[in-house]
Design a protein around this motif. Structure first.
Motif, PDB file in Angstrom:
ATOM      1  N   ALA A   4      -6.305  -0.405  -5.470  1.00  0.00           N
ATOM      2  CA  ALA A   4      -7.327   0.559  -5.063  1.00  0.00           C
ATOM      3  C   ALA A   4      -8.611   0.346  -5.862  1.00  0.00           C
ATOM      4  CB  ALA A   4      -6.809   1.980  -5.239  1.00  0.00           C
ATOM      5  N   LEU A   5      -8.472   0.124  -7.158  1.00  0.00           N
ATOM      6  CA  LEU A   5      -9.645  -0.106  -8.005  1.00  0.00           C
ATOM      7  C   LEU A   5     -10.348  -1.411  -7.634  1.00  0.00           C
ATOM      8  CD1 LEU A   5      -8.264   1.023 -11.493  1.00  0.00           C
ATOM      9  CD2 LEU A   5      -9.882   2.241 -10.017  1.00  0.00           C
ATOM     10  N   ALA A   6      -9.557  -2.442  -7.283  1.00  0.00           N
ATOM     11  CA  ALA A   6     -10.152  -3.710  -6.866  1.00  0.00           C
ATOM     12  C   ALA A   6     -10.964  -3.525  -5.585  1.00  0.00           C
ATOM     13  CB  ALA A   6      -9.066  -4.760  -6.659  1.00  0.00           C
ATOM     14  N   ALA A   7     -10.414  -2.767  -4.632  1.00  0.00           N
ATOM     15  CA  ALA A   7     -11.115  -2.523  -3.372  1.00  0.00           C
ATOM     16  C   ALA A   7     -12.401  -1.732  -3.607  1.00  0.00           C
ATOM     17  CB  ALA A   7     -10.203  -1.774  -2.402  1.00  0.00           C
ATOM     18  N   ILE A   8     -12.333  -0.741  -4.492  1.00  0.00           N
ATOM     19  CA  ILE A   8     -13.532   0.036  -4.826  1.00  0.00           C
ATOM     20  C   ILE A   8     -14.573  -0.866  -5.489  1.00  0.00           C
ATOM     21  CG2 ILE A   8     -14.426   1.892  -6.288  1.00  0.00           C
ATOM     22  CD1 ILE A   8     -11.722   3.323  -5.851  1.00  0.00           C
ATOM     23  N   MET A  31       0.393  -1.112  -9.765  1.00  0.00           N
ATOM     24  CA  MET A  31      -0.217  -2.136  -8.921  1.00  0.00           C
ATOM     25  C   MET A  31      -0.970  -1.512  -7.751  1.00  0.00           C
ATOM     26  SD  MET A  31       0.255  -4.901 -10.450  1.00  0.00           S
ATOM     27  CE  MET A  31      -0.464  -5.949  -9.191  1.00  0.00           C
ATOM     28  N   TRP A  32      -0.458  -0.414  -7.227  1.00  0.00           N
ATOM     29  CA  TRP A  32      -1.156   0.291  -6.145  1.00  0.00           C
ATOM     30  C   TRP A  32      -2.509   0.807  -6.643  1.00  0.00           C
ATOM     31  CZ3 TRP A  32      -3.062   1.535  -1.849  1.00  0.00           C
ATOM     32  CH2 TRP A  32      -3.503   2.828  -1.545  1.00  0.00           C
ATOM     33  N   HIS A  69       0.831  -1.206   0.000  1.00  0.00           N
ATOM     34  CA  HIS A  69       0.000   0.000   0.000  1.00  0.00           C
ATOM     35  C   HIS A  69       0.870   1.262   0.000  1.00  0.00           C
ATOM     36  CE1 HIS A  69      -2.941  -2.996   1.061  1.00  0.00           C
ATOM     37  NE2 HIS A  69      -3.916  -2.116   1.011  1.00  0.00           N
ATOM     38  N   PHE A  70       0.417   2.257  -0.746  1.00  0.00           N
ATOM     39  CA  PHE A  70       1.062   3.576  -0.831  1.00  0.00           C
ATOM     40  C   PHE A  70       2.471   3.507  -1.430  1.00  0.00           C
ATOM     41  CE2 PHE A  70      -1.199   3.571   3.459  1.00  0.00           C
ATOM     42  CZ  PHE A  70      -2.420   3.906   2.910  1.00  0.00           C
TER      43      PHE A  70
END
Length: 260
Positions: A121-125, A116-117, A105-106
């Protein structure tokens, strides 16, 4: 527990199996903590995947259980496969980065890590959006008959989960989870929540696990609908209070001290 797992397999075999796979991943990563001294942000590099594997296992089994209360449609199959694939991508990257001794992360230190970060983030959204869809289904028709208290507990749990999962965007926009200091340093055992600064992960954790806590309370302890509503609102109030505390740059210990 045996009854739960046996029944869950019938209710949603995909999420049942995915949960077991995540639980196995958590055990493997926990064992690896004994063989590695590499640290990221002051914690053993393998603790992060342990926490994520456990969290995803609990989430998968929870929504798999709840999904059986809904009319069984193709969209529910899409939901199960989507969250499985999206969360698998996130878990694989977190595990790979741990094996390399790198933050997941970050971490935008290279173009690949930056891509990949963003992908994580897109996967979590995506998971949040799919869970929001599941939430709308619980306000529709054709539900398995449930007690009003338990039904509303599930609804509250889902709504709080979606809202506080999207709170992750707050951390993403800051490229940090600490407020008032740099990420890392002294933290609580295993969880690694900061003992010196505000930590946005605490409200994130509490809000997302409303998905389990509020329905469990409603099923085993709270028999009245108004009790469920009161507890759900108090839970949200406490979680928002923890978030505000973190945004002020103060650690959770400061909140405990003020309450004392």
């Amino acid at each position: 527990m045996r009854y739960f797992l046996e029944t869950l397999r019938v209710r949603n075999e995909l999420l049942w199996g995915f949960g077991w796979l995540c639980l196995a991943g958590a055990v493997v990563c926990l064992v690896l903590t004994a063989f590695s001294r590499t640290e990221v942000y002051g914690a053993n590099v393998w603790y992060k995947p342990v926490k994520f594997y456990l969290s995803v296992a609990i989430f998968s089994w929870t929504v798999g259980w709840y999904s059986a209360y809904l009319p069984q449609t193709h969209s529910l199959t899409w939901f199960s496969w989507s969250v499985t694939v999206l969360l698998s991508l996130e878990l694989v990257y977190i595990t790979v980065q741990a094996s390399r001794g790198q933050a997941s992360h970050f971490n935008t230190s290279t173009p690949f890590y930056a891509y990949m970060w963003v992908g994580m983030a897109l996967a979590a959204i995506g998971v949040s959006i799919w869970t929001a869809y599941l939430t709308t289904r619980f306000f529709g028709e054709g539900l398995t008959p449930l007690s009003p208290g338990y039904l509303w507990a599930i609804r509250f749990g889902l709504v709080w989960f979606v809202l506080f999962s999207l709170q992750g965007l707050m951390m993403g926009s800051r490229m940090a989870h600490s407020v008032g200091g740099a990420d890392g340093g002294a933290g609580l055992p295993v969880l690694n929540w900061s003992r010196n600064h505000g930590d946005l992960r605490i409200a994130h954790f509490l809000g997302m696990h409303a998905l389990q806590i509020i329905p469990l309370l409603a099923h085993y302890l709270l028999k009245d609908l108004w009790q469920v509503i009161l507890i759900a609102l108090l839970y949200a109030l406490v979680t928002v209070g923890v978030l505000v505390q973190a945004l002020m740059g103060k650690p959770l210990a400061h909140l405990w001290a003020s309450l004392g």
